[in-house]
Design an enzyme around this catalytic site. Sequence first.
Site, PDB file in Angstrom:
ATOM      1  N   GLY A  52       0.839  -1.200   0.000  1.00 55.23           N
ATOM      2  CA  GLY A  52       0.000   0.000   0.000  1.00 55.23           C
ATOM      3  C   GLY A  52       0.865   1.238   0.000  1.00 55.23           C
ATOM      4  CE  LYS A  53       5.691   1.618   1.897  1.00 56.21           C
ATOM      5  NZ  LYS A  53       7.121   1.644   2.141  1.00 56.21           N
ATOM      6  CG  HIS A  54      -1.089   3.445  -2.997  1.00 55.80           C
ATOM      7  ND1 HIS A  54      -0.462   2.218  -3.063  1.00 55.80           N
ATOM      8  CD2 HIS A  54      -2.386   3.198  -3.258  1.00 55.80           C
ATOM      9  CE1 HIS A  54      -1.333   1.285  -3.365  1.00 55.80           C
ATOM     10  NE2 HIS A  54      -2.526   1.845  -3.483  1.00 55.80           N
ATOM     11  CB  ALA A  55      -4.397   8.051  -1.100  1.00 52.28           C
ATOM     12  CG  HIS A 100      -4.694   1.999   1.316  1.00 51.53           C
ATOM     13  ND1 HIS A 100      -5.038   2.983   0.418  1.00 51.53           N
ATOM     14  CD2 HIS A 100      -4.295   0.929   0.580  1.00 51.53           C
ATOM     15  CE1 HIS A 100      -4.865   2.521  -0.806  1.00 51.53           C
ATOM     16  NE2 HIS A 100      -4.406   1.287  -0.738  1.00 51.53           N
TER      17      HIS A 100
END
Length: 139
Positions: A52-55, A100
Amino acid sequence: MKVRNCRIIKLKFFDDGIDGNLVIAESAKQVPFQIKRVYFINNLKSRKAVRGKHAHKRLKQVLFCINGSFELQLDDGVRRERVLLAKPHMGVYMGSNVWHTMHNFSPDCVILVLASDFYKEFDYIRNYRDFIDRVNKKK
Ligand code: TYD
């Protein structure tokens, strides 16, 4: 849930005893959008794995942990929340503009994601600062 654009999704399931479980997700019913894409993540053998580590700017997704468990961290730019996904019929709906991160995967973890659109790299916000700037502009 306290994070904006997020909620728990419960799927209908049949416990067929020795014959296993049957869990059902239907497009535009329990899943609150037309499903255009399905992907899954497995082979999460390292305790250090992080995804993840993105939107997303527009994409909506529902995440399920159909085997094992993992922790989903959600952030709308104001509030943060951690959810343990450990039941195959319990998912999390994640609307757009939610940062997230997924971690603490059990080695047998299998994540199933239902998405509202095809893969589009331009829909990703991969930089946390850009995400915060974007959500602040929307206020
Ligand atoms: P990414 O969405 O960043 O993975 P995660 O959020 O699970 O950590 O995607 C990782 C890579 O896979 C990225 O280079 C784009 C590619 N990808 C596709 O080509 N199609 C897809 O549907 C997805 C989800 C990813």
